[in-house]
Design an enzyme around this catalytic site. Structure first.
Site, short mmCIF file in Angstrom:
data_model
loop_
_atom_site.label_atom_id
_atom_site.label_comp_id
_atom_site.label_asym_id
_atom_site.label_seq_id
_atom_site.Cartn_x
_atom_site.Cartn_y
_atom_site.Cartn_z
N THR A 1 0.74 -1.54 0.20
CA THR A 1 -0.08 0.09 -0.44
C THR A 1 1.28 1.03 0.01
OG1 THR A 1 -1.68 -1.22 1.16
CG2 THR A 1 -1.97 1.41 1.10
N ASP A 2 1.82 1.10 1.46
CA ASP A 2 2.85 2.50 1.04
C ASP A 2 3.63 2.44 -0.14
OD1 ASP A 2 2.98 3.63 3.16
OD2 ASP A 2 4.59 2.47 4.18
N LEU A 3 3.71 1.54 -1.04
CA LEU A 3 4.92 1.57 -2.39
C LEU A 3 3.53 1.77 -3.43
CD1 LEU A 3 6.57 -1.96 -1.85
CD2 LEU A 3 7.24 0.16 -1.77
N GLY B 1 3.76 5.32 -3.51
CA GLY B 1 4.85 5.68 -3.21
C GLY B 1 4.49 6.36 -5.50
#
Length: 481
Positions: free
Chosen positions: A247-249, A252
């Site tokens: 989810t973070d990636l 980004g």
């Protein structure tokens, strides 16, 4: 204004509004008594007044030039120039989503200035083990090609440094709780007055507005709330967090793409804009067909382990010594699978004539295939599938991943010499361009490794001003560099 922020200077001078002129806040001598040192300090810090009240300065800073309807830090020509050469990014992010986005921008040639808290720095600097010479490998993995400056944002002089940097940067990326930077004087509305061409990208957990906007956002929480964790894990088992912070990636990646689009938009309009990027929206948008199945057919998703709910066979099978993933997405590939497995009678079975039928009779078919796969080792099956046209692959350990000849051929291992950790290796950029070769990466910086360099070379601060900032604690320089 100055007396409110710097009481210790009130006995040295009295500054009247009529005596302050833009640009660069040149001060007239009329009625003003001040030391030469403070005159220079005042000239360097027009931002010491409240951000929203500053008159828009004439942008005559020596490192900026106007080009093709927009401000760029500098321009270069040549066949090996990377796409973002000349773009300067002020990075107010930490942890993963933001640093991953700014690392990609740095890989593409942008000058990335990472702002960190003096002493502690980015949160991920403490995430470990493993550490290499006290450096967190988590931090090292997503912070190459950046300069680090250590600035106390709560210190008035530190705040002034950030505002001056925002004036000479093309992009600002931040991942604070919505409204936090606005309260500190660094919101988009405030900084766009200082630099109308600034592209301001906010990364948050749930968005800049709405019922959850003030909640902190972390990958595992957003993964749970977005439904990603609900569909991940073994069939009939418990929900599982993905092995990396997808989810973070994904956020980004969305942020990096949005900044690229905003740069093109600014090229056309001459003005900056605000980007709202958040973990929840990024992950929900990536639910893809799972979301469409529910929205259009009312079908609730479930966990399938390595299998696919709509394609059979499309999953991992145990072998004699490991596992292999096979993906037969059409009838031709299914026939090829049966041929390799020497189970051609399956192709004539009425229950397996189409993918729709294979999905309906999944259990029986997978039982037959599984019994066959377990009879040989993985390498044998890979060899037998070679040239068949069926997508197959082993389930590799991380050690096996980086021993894979294709991974090495694609240049996915980057080696750098870090100032304290020595030789380190991290996964490199996933994309290659025909017009320029991947250049040698700059190692992730130490906390405040480039503070003096940035103040001197980008903001043109004198040694006297830099020393005063260091002594005040507004900024810090790493002693190693």
């Amino acid at each position: 204004m100055f007396s409110d922020l710097h009481p210790k200077f009130t006995s040295d001078f009295t500054l009247k509004g009529a005596d302050r002129k833009c640009c660069r806040c040149e001060l007239t001598p009329t009625g003003v008594k001040m030391s030469a040192a403070f005159r220079e300090l005042s000239a360097r810090f027009p931002a010491l007044s409240p951000v929203g009240l500053i008159s828009l300065p004439q942008m005559n800073h020596p490192v900026k030039c106007f080009s093709v309807g927009r401000w760029m830090s500098h321009t270069q020509t040549g066949s090996n120039v990377r796409p973002l050469e000349g773009v300067r990014v002020l990075d107010l992010t930490r942890v993963l989503a933001g640093p991953f986005a700014t690392m990609i921008l740095g890989d593409l040639g942008a000058e990335v200035i990472k702002v960190e808290r003096p002493g502690a720095g980015d949160d991920t600097r403490g995430w470990g083990p493993p550490f290499v010479a006290s450096q967190s490998l988590y931090y090292l993995s997503v912070n190459r090609n950046k300069k680090s400056i250590a600035v106390d944002l709560k210190h008035p002089r530190g705040a002034a440094v950030i505002q001056e940097l925002a004036r000479v940067c093309d992009v600002l990326i931040e991942n604070y709780i919505p409204g936090k930077l606005q309260h500190m004087g660094f919101g988009y509305e405030q900084l766009s007055q200082v630099n109308p061409q600034l592209i301001y990208c906010s990364i948050s957990g749930y968005g800049q507005t709405g019922p959850r906007s003030q909640s902190p956002g972390y990958d595992s929480i957003a993964s749970a709330v977005s439904g990603m964790m609900h569909i991940t894990g073994p069939e009939n088992g418990e929900p599982v967090r993905p092995g990396v912070a997808m989810t973070d990636l994904a956020t980004g990646l969305y942020a990096h793409g949005a900044v690229m689009a905003a740069l093109l938009q600014r090229h056309r309009t001459g003005r900056g804009l605000h980007i709202d990027c958040n973990l929840l929206s990024s992950q929900v948008s990536c639910l893809s067909h799972i979301a469409a199945n529910y929205l259009n057919a009312g079908q609730e998703a479930r966990r399938w382990g390595t299998a696919h709910e709509s394609i059979v066979p499309y999953q991992a099978f145990r072998t004699k010594d490991g596992a292999i993933v096979v993906a037969a997405t059409n009838n031709r590939q299914f026939v090829q699978v049966c041929e390799v497995l020497e189970l051609m009678t399956l192709t004539e079975h009425p229950n397996y004539k189409s993918n729709k039928l294979r999905v309906q009779h999944r259990k029986q078919l997978l039982h037959t295939l599984s019994q066959r796969f377990v009879q040989r080792d993985t390498a044998d099956w890979l060899q037998r599938f070679e040239g068949s046209g069926v997508p197959v692959g082993p389930i590799n350990s991380i050690q096996e991943v980086f021993a894979d000849p294709q991974v090495n051929h694609n240049g996915l291992i980057q080696q750098m010499i870090h100032p304290t950790a020595g030789s380190i290796m991290v996964p490199g950029p996933a994309v290659r361009f025909s017009s320029f070769p991947p250049s040698g990466p700059v190692p992730p910086p130490l906390i405040g490794q480039h503070t003096v360099q940035v103040l001197r070379d980008i903001l043109s601060y004198s040694d006297d001003i830099i020393n005063k900032l260091l002594q005040s604690g507004a900024v810090a320089q790493n002693e190693v560099s």
